[in-house]
Design an enzyme around this catalytic site. Structure first.
Site, PDB file in Angstrom:
ATOM      1  N   ASP A  84      37.483  48.231  44.043  1.00  0.00           N
ATOM      2  CA  ASP A  84      36.625  48.620  42.917  1.00  0.00           C
ATOM      3  C   ASP A  84      35.566  49.619  43.385  1.00  0.00           C
ATOM      4  OD1 ASP A  84      37.794  46.521  41.099  1.00  0.00           O
ATOM      5  OD2 ASP A  84      37.004  45.261  42.696  1.00  0.00           O
TER       6      ASP A  84
ATOM      7  N   HIS B 271      35.460  40.270  40.901  1.00  0.00           N
ATOM      8  CA  HIS B 271      36.549  41.250  40.833  1.00  0.00           C
ATOM      9  C   HIS B 271      37.328  40.954  39.553  1.00  0.00           C
ATOM     10  CE1 HIS B 271      40.011  43.724  41.595  1.00  0.00           C
ATOM     11  NE2 HIS B 271      40.789  42.676  41.457  1.00  0.00           N
TER      12      HIS B 271
HETATM   13  P1  NAX Z   1      53.385  40.604  44.293  1.00  0.00           P
HETATM   14  O1  NAX Z   1      53.799  39.665  43.231  1.00  0.00           O
HETATM   15  O2  NAX Z   1      54.170  41.841  44.512  1.00  0.00           O
HETATM   16  O3  NAX Z   1      53.346  39.817  45.683  1.00  0.00           O
HETATM   17  C1  NAX Z   1      52.786  38.575  45.832  1.00  0.00           C
HETATM   18  C2  NAX Z   1      53.556  37.859  46.927  1.00  0.00           C
HETATM   19  O4  NAX Z   1      52.903  36.618  47.188  1.00  0.00           O
HETATM   20  C3  NAX Z   1      54.993  37.531  46.548  1.00  0.00           C
HETATM   21  O5  NAX Z   1      55.865  37.989  47.565  1.00  0.00           O
HETATM   22  C4  NAX Z   1      54.990  36.013  46.443  1.00  0.00           C
HETATM   23  O6  NAX Z   1      56.233  35.445  46.806  1.00  0.00           O
HETATM   24  C5  NAX Z   1      53.906  35.658  47.436  1.00  0.00           C
HETATM   25  N1  NAX Z   1      53.339  34.323  47.279  1.00  0.00           N
HETATM   26  C6  NAX Z   1      53.176  33.587  46.150  1.00  0.00           C
HETATM   27  N2  NAX Z   1      52.664  32.388  46.446  1.00  0.00           N
HETATM   28  C7  NAX Z   1      52.472  32.361  47.780  1.00  0.00           C
HETATM   29  C8  NAX Z   1      51.989  31.378  48.662  1.00  0.00           C
HETATM   30  N3  NAX Z   1      51.613  30.185  48.229  1.00  0.00           N
HETATM   31  N4  NAX Z   1      51.945  31.677  49.973  1.00  0.00           N
HETATM   32  C9  NAX Z   1      52.360  32.877  50.433  1.00  0.00           C
HETATM   33  N5  NAX Z   1      52.848  33.837  49.636  1.00  0.00           N
HETATM   34  C10 NAX Z   1      52.897  33.577  48.321  1.00  0.00           C
HETATM   35  O7  NAX Z   1      51.855  40.933  44.002  1.00  0.00           O
HETATM   36  P2  NAX Z   1      50.952  42.106  44.582  1.00  0.00           P
HETATM   37  O8  NAX Z   1      51.038  43.271  43.695  1.00  0.00           O
HETATM   38  O9  NAX Z   1      51.248  42.281  46.020  1.00  0.00           O
HETATM   39  O10 NAX Z   1      49.501  41.479  44.364  1.00  0.00           O
HETATM   40  C11 NAX Z   1      49.080  40.361  45.086  1.00  0.00           C
HETATM   41  C12 NAX Z   1      47.780  39.812  44.563  1.00  0.00           C
HETATM   42  O11 NAX Z   1      46.735  40.759  44.676  1.00  0.00           O
HETATM   43  C13 NAX Z   1      47.805  39.416  43.090  1.00  0.00           C
HETATM   44  O12 NAX Z   1      47.187  38.158  42.956  1.00  0.00           O
HETATM   45  C14 NAX Z   1      46.968  40.477  42.428  1.00  0.00           C
HETATM   46  O13 NAX Z   1      46.389  40.018  41.235  1.00  0.00           O
HETATM   47  C15 NAX Z   1      45.952  40.747  43.499  1.00  0.00           C
HETATM   48  N6  NAX Z   1      45.226  42.030  43.434  1.00  0.00           N
HETATM   49  C16 NAX Z   1      43.921  42.029  43.805  1.00  0.00           C
HETATM   50  C17 NAX Z   1      43.178  43.167  43.920  1.00  0.00           C
HETATM   51  C18 NAX Z   1      41.766  43.139  44.388  1.00  0.00           C
HETATM   52  O14 NAX Z   1      41.151  44.195  44.391  1.00  0.00           O
HETATM   53  N7  NAX Z   1      41.179  42.006  44.765  1.00  0.00           N
HETATM   54  C19 NAX Z   1      43.758  44.478  43.548  1.00  0.00           C
HETATM   55  C20 NAX Z   1      45.240  44.500  43.582  1.00  0.00           C
HETATM   56  C21 NAX Z   1      45.925  43.265  43.105  1.00  0.00           C
HETATM   57  O15 NAX Z   1      46.055  43.334  41.719  1.00  0.00           O
END
Ligand code: NAX
Length: 331
Positions: free
Chosen positions: A159, A187
């Protein structure tokens, strides 16, 4: 040769993981001369894909990469970890209740907290990326009491960087000339991107842009809604920018912020005047400087009434999320 730093990425088979791992291996997180061992964790349904990512990392033949632990076992993943980037979690899908999402994340972050507490190295630094990032970080911190509270943070650097980018676009100055914006609070779309203390090419941002209506309106909305705008454009959420911001967050935390420059990090509020009156114990994004591997909140910024209201509104949302998490934990 120096001992490698062990970097854990959870959710490593996901989009952000795929963008982040190569940046870490290129030295963007810890420096071009710091060897790395990567620990990659995902869940069993993503195991094959996780192994594929590990294969590609091997194939990239990164000189800094001294080893890969790719696993779906959280205890194995957390062993000897120095930096933990928590990207895995249960994000809110369309039509899902906030409480339902929170309950899934409470379970995930409780479990991962215990594994880190048991297996990570002393002094391990944690950054939570997975949403709801602030509250997931708070849960992790509460369930890993042996990890110092200051060592658990959440990512608001994306952000922060988005705000720098908007000021750069608006003024035509390169982004390297823009500094000291602030992201206050959660966030989420209640975050408050604040330019009141920021500079562009040595000039206050407000005078350089000369359009308070824009800065108090469209600018704030654009930063708050940027994630949604990326999804609308790409049909996928931000990944390369998120990964790059994670590297910025950790690099500044470990190596220090540049003199005269601060950044934004979600950190646990120490309460009181030093925390601009934000309640103790909330995981809140503040302007911070870092030195010797520690962050400190930038002191003494003058807060006007408008800012005060916006800072309190995002704090209120975090209080509500914290209460919801506590209720779920007690249940
Ligand atoms: P994806 O859905 O592409 O990847 C998430 C991965 O986490 C998947 O491979 C899934 O299998 C794995 N996963 C789920 N549960 C798990 C667990 N218990 N232990 C280990 N792995 C697990 O999502 P992606 O686009 O990579 O985003 C990941 C996260 O970042 C989301 O929660 C998203 O909302 C968050 N974000 C946060 C941001 C920030 O600025 N704080 C910005 C970007 C993003 O949106």
């Amino acid at each position: 040769s120096p001992t490698p730093v062990h970097v854990l990425i959870t959710g490593a088979a996901g989009q952000i993981g795929y963008a982040l791992a190569p940046q870490v291996c290129r030295g963007a997180m810890l420096g071009a001369d710091v060897p790395i061992v990567l620990h990659l964790l995902d869940i069993p349904p993503a195991e094959a894909s996780l192994k594929g990512v590990a294969m590609e990392l091997t194939d990239a033949a990164y000189p800094l990469l001294k080893g890969i632990v790719a696993t779906v076992d959280v205890d194995e993943a957390c062993k000897g970890v120095d930096i933990a980037v928590m990207v895995g979690g249960f994000p809110r899908g369309p039509g899902m209740e906030r409480k339902e999402v929170m309950s899934k994340n409470v379970a995930i972050y409780k479990g991962q907290a215990s594994a880190l507490e048991t297996h990570a190295n002393a002094g391990c630094k944690v950054v939570v990326v997975a949403n709801p990032a602030n509250t997931n970080a708070l849960i992790l911190s509460n369930y890993a009491p042996k990890i110092p509270k200051e060592n658990v943070t959440c990512l608001t650097r994306l952000d922060h960087n988005r705000a720098l980018g908007q000021v750069s676009e608006k003024t035509g100055a390169p982004v390297s000339e823009v500094k000291n914006v602030i992201i206050w609070g959660n966030h989420s779309s209640t975050q408050y991107p604040d330019v009141n203390h920021g500079e562009v090419s040595g000039m206050p941002i407000r005078s350089a842009i000369g359009d308070d209506a824009y800065l108090d309106g469209e600018f704030v909305k654009t930063v708050q809604q940027r994630g949604a705008a990326i999804i609308a454009a790409r049909k996928l959420s931000s990944a390369l920018s998120a990964a790059s911001s994670v590297c910025d967050h950790v690099r500044d935390w470990v190596n220090g912020t540049a003199p005269g420059t601060w950044t934004s990090m979600g950190v646990v509020s120490p309460g009181g005047d030093d925390a601009y009156g934000i309640e103790e114990g909330l995981m809140y994004s503040f302007p911070v400087t870092c030195a010797n591997g520690r962050w400190s909140i930038v002191p003494g910024l003058k807060i006007d009434d408008r800012s005060r209201g916006l800072m309190d509104a995002t704090a209120a949302e975090l209080k509500e999320e914290k209460a919801m998490a506590e209720e779920l934990i007690a249940a």
